[in-house]
Scaffold this motif. Structure first.
Motif, PDB file in Angstrom:
ATOM      1  N   TRP A 142      26.444  30.226  48.507  1.00  0.00           N
ATOM      2  CA  TRP A 142      27.015  31.525  48.163  1.00  0.00           C
ATOM      3  C   TRP A 142      28.403  31.349  47.587  1.00  0.00           C
ATOM      4  N   GLU A 143      28.718  32.148  46.586  1.00  0.00           N
ATOM      5  CA  GLU A 143      30.052  32.209  46.017  1.00  0.00           C
ATOM      6  C   GLU A 143      30.579  33.621  46.204  1.00  0.00           C
ATOM      7  N   ARG A 144      31.853  33.752  46.368  1.00  0.00           N
ATOM      8  CA  ARG A 144      32.466  35.077  46.478  1.00  0.00           C
ATOM      9  C   ARG A 144      32.822  35.573  45.075  1.00  0.00           C
ATOM     10  N   TRP A 145      32.464  36.807  44.776  1.00  0.00           N
ATOM     11  CA  TRP A 145      32.791  37.444  43.510  1.00  0.00           C
ATOM     12  C   TRP A 145      33.597  38.701  43.784  1.00  0.00           C
ATOM     13  N   ARG A 146      34.369  39.133  42.788  1.00  0.00           N
ATOM     14  CA  ARG A 146      35.242  40.290  42.977  1.00  0.00           C
ATOM     15  C   ARG A 146      35.400  41.048  41.671  1.00  0.00           C
ATOM     16  N   MET A 147      35.543  42.356  41.815  1.00  0.00           N
ATOM     17  CA  MET A 147      35.888  43.213  40.690  1.00  0.00           C
ATOM     18  C   MET A 147      37.025  44.105  41.152  1.00  0.00           C
ATOM     19  N   GLN A 148      38.077  44.198  40.343  1.00  0.00           N
ATOM     20  CA  GLN A 148      39.217  45.039  40.691  1.00  0.00           C
ATOM     21  C   GLN A 148      39.980  45.422  39.441  1.00  0.00           C
ATOM     22  N   ASP A 149      40.987  46.254  39.616  1.00  0.00           N
ATOM     23  CA  ASP A 149      41.904  46.675  38.566  1.00  0.00           C
ATOM     24  C   ASP A 149      41.171  47.199  37.329  1.00  0.00           C
ATOM     25  N   ASP A 150      41.505  46.684  36.148  1.00  0.00           N
ATOM     26  CA  ASP A 150      40.955  47.204  34.876  1.00  0.00           C
ATOM     27  C   ASP A 150      39.434  47.071  34.809  1.00  0.00           C
ATOM     28  N   ALA A 151      38.892  45.962  35.284  1.00  0.00           N
ATOM     29  CA  ALA A 151      37.427  45.778  35.243  1.00  0.00           C
ATOM     30  C   ALA A 151      36.723  46.810  36.115  1.00  0.00           C
ATOM     31  N   LEU A 152      37.291  47.100  37.265  1.00  0.00           N
ATOM     32  CA  LEU A 152      36.714  48.097  38.166  1.00  0.00           C
ATOM     33  C   LEU A 152      36.768  49.485  37.522  1.00  0.00           C
ATOM     34  N   GLU A 153      37.918  49.818  36.945  1.00  0.00           N
ATOM     35  CA  GLU A 153      38.063  51.106  36.243  1.00  0.00           C
ATOM     36  C   GLU A 153      37.068  51.231  35.117  1.00  0.00           C
ATOM     37  N   ALA A 154      36.936  50.182  34.317  1.00  0.00           N
ATOM     38  CA  ALA A 154      36.037  50.225  33.169  1.00  0.00           C
ATOM     39  C   ALA A 154      34.589  50.448  33.618  1.00  0.00           C
ATOM     40  N   LEU A 155      34.153  49.734  34.640  1.00  0.00           N
ATOM     41  CA  LEU A 155      32.803  49.886  35.123  1.00  0.00           C
ATOM     42  C   LEU A 155      32.571  51.283  35.710  1.00  0.00           C
ATOM     43  N   ALA A 156      33.549  51.774  36.466  1.00  0.00           N
ATOM     44  CA  ALA A 156      33.433  53.112  37.052  1.00  0.00           C
ATOM     45  C   ALA A 156      33.327  54.200  35.981  1.00  0.00           C
ATOM     46  N   ASN A 157      33.948  53.937  34.838  1.00  0.00           N
ATOM     47  CA  ASN A 157      33.923  54.899  33.737  1.00  0.00           C
ATOM     48  C   ASN A 157      32.793  54.647  32.756  1.00  0.00           C
ATOM     49  N   GLY A 158      31.878  53.762  33.141  1.00  0.00           N
ATOM     50  CA  GLY A 158      30.697  53.522  32.317  1.00  0.00           C
ATOM     51  C   GLY A 158      30.935  52.693  31.071  1.00  0.00           C
ATOM     52  N   LEU A 159      32.019  51.963  31.027  1.00  0.00           N
ATOM     53  CA  LEU A 159      32.334  51.141  29.828  1.00  0.00           C
ATOM     54  C   LEU A 159      31.737  49.761  29.932  1.00  0.00           C
TER      55      LEU A 159
END
Length: 159
Positions: A142-159
């Motif tokens: 297993w590897e740990r992955w993360r999404m935060q900041d601009d990437a998180l915003e972009a995904l939340a906004n459907g980009l």
């Protein structure tokens, strides 16, 4: 004498101080961005996102564990994720870290859970050695992955 207790609202400043000390130890102080009001709301507000245990040695706070509930679909049971564990340098070796983890293990069992899990920085050999000594092991594959900041915003906004 070691005691472990649930943190209360009056412990907020202590918890914030322990978080900052942990970040310094982990060489990540530059990543501490919380503001007190937001952290306070998430720890002690109407819908807490996490819980905190305070470890004391001879009545003096000397460490903490911050954790929250997880869920394993494979086990069909909840678990606990240990986000932060910190023991003051002058209290290390007294058994406080083990006592904090022992209380967390008991909470997993009391709550009908299956797992107690956490991450360890790859360079933290002292921590890894301690965790091995209490029976913990690395999860292979297993590897740990993360999404935060601009990437998180972009995904939340459907980009």
């Amino acid at each position: 004498m070691i005691t472990i207790r649930q943190a209360g609202e009056a412990d907020f400043d202590l918890v914030a101080e322990f978080i900052r000390k942990l970040a310094e130890y982990e060489k990540l102080a530059h990543e501490v961005r919380f503001d007190d009001a937001t952290l306070h709301r998430h720890l002690f507000g109407p819908r807490p996102a996490a819980e905190v245990l305070i470890g004391e040695v001879d009545g003096a706070p000397a460490g903490f564990a911050l954790f929250f509930q997880t869920f394993s679909t494979f086990e069909g049971k909840p678990g606990i994720w240990l986000e932060d564990l910190f023991v003051e340098p002058n209290a290390r070796g007294a058994g406080l870290g083990r006592a904090l983890l022992s209380r967390l293990a008991a909470l997993v069992i009391e709550r009908g859970g299956a797992r107690l899990e956490w991450n360890v920085l790859d360079w933290n050999e002292l921590g890894k050695s301690f965790y091995r000594s209490i029976g913990a092991g690395h999860v292979d594959g297993w590897e740990r992955w993360r999404m935060q900041d601009d990437a998180l915003e972009a995904l939340a906004n459907g980009l």
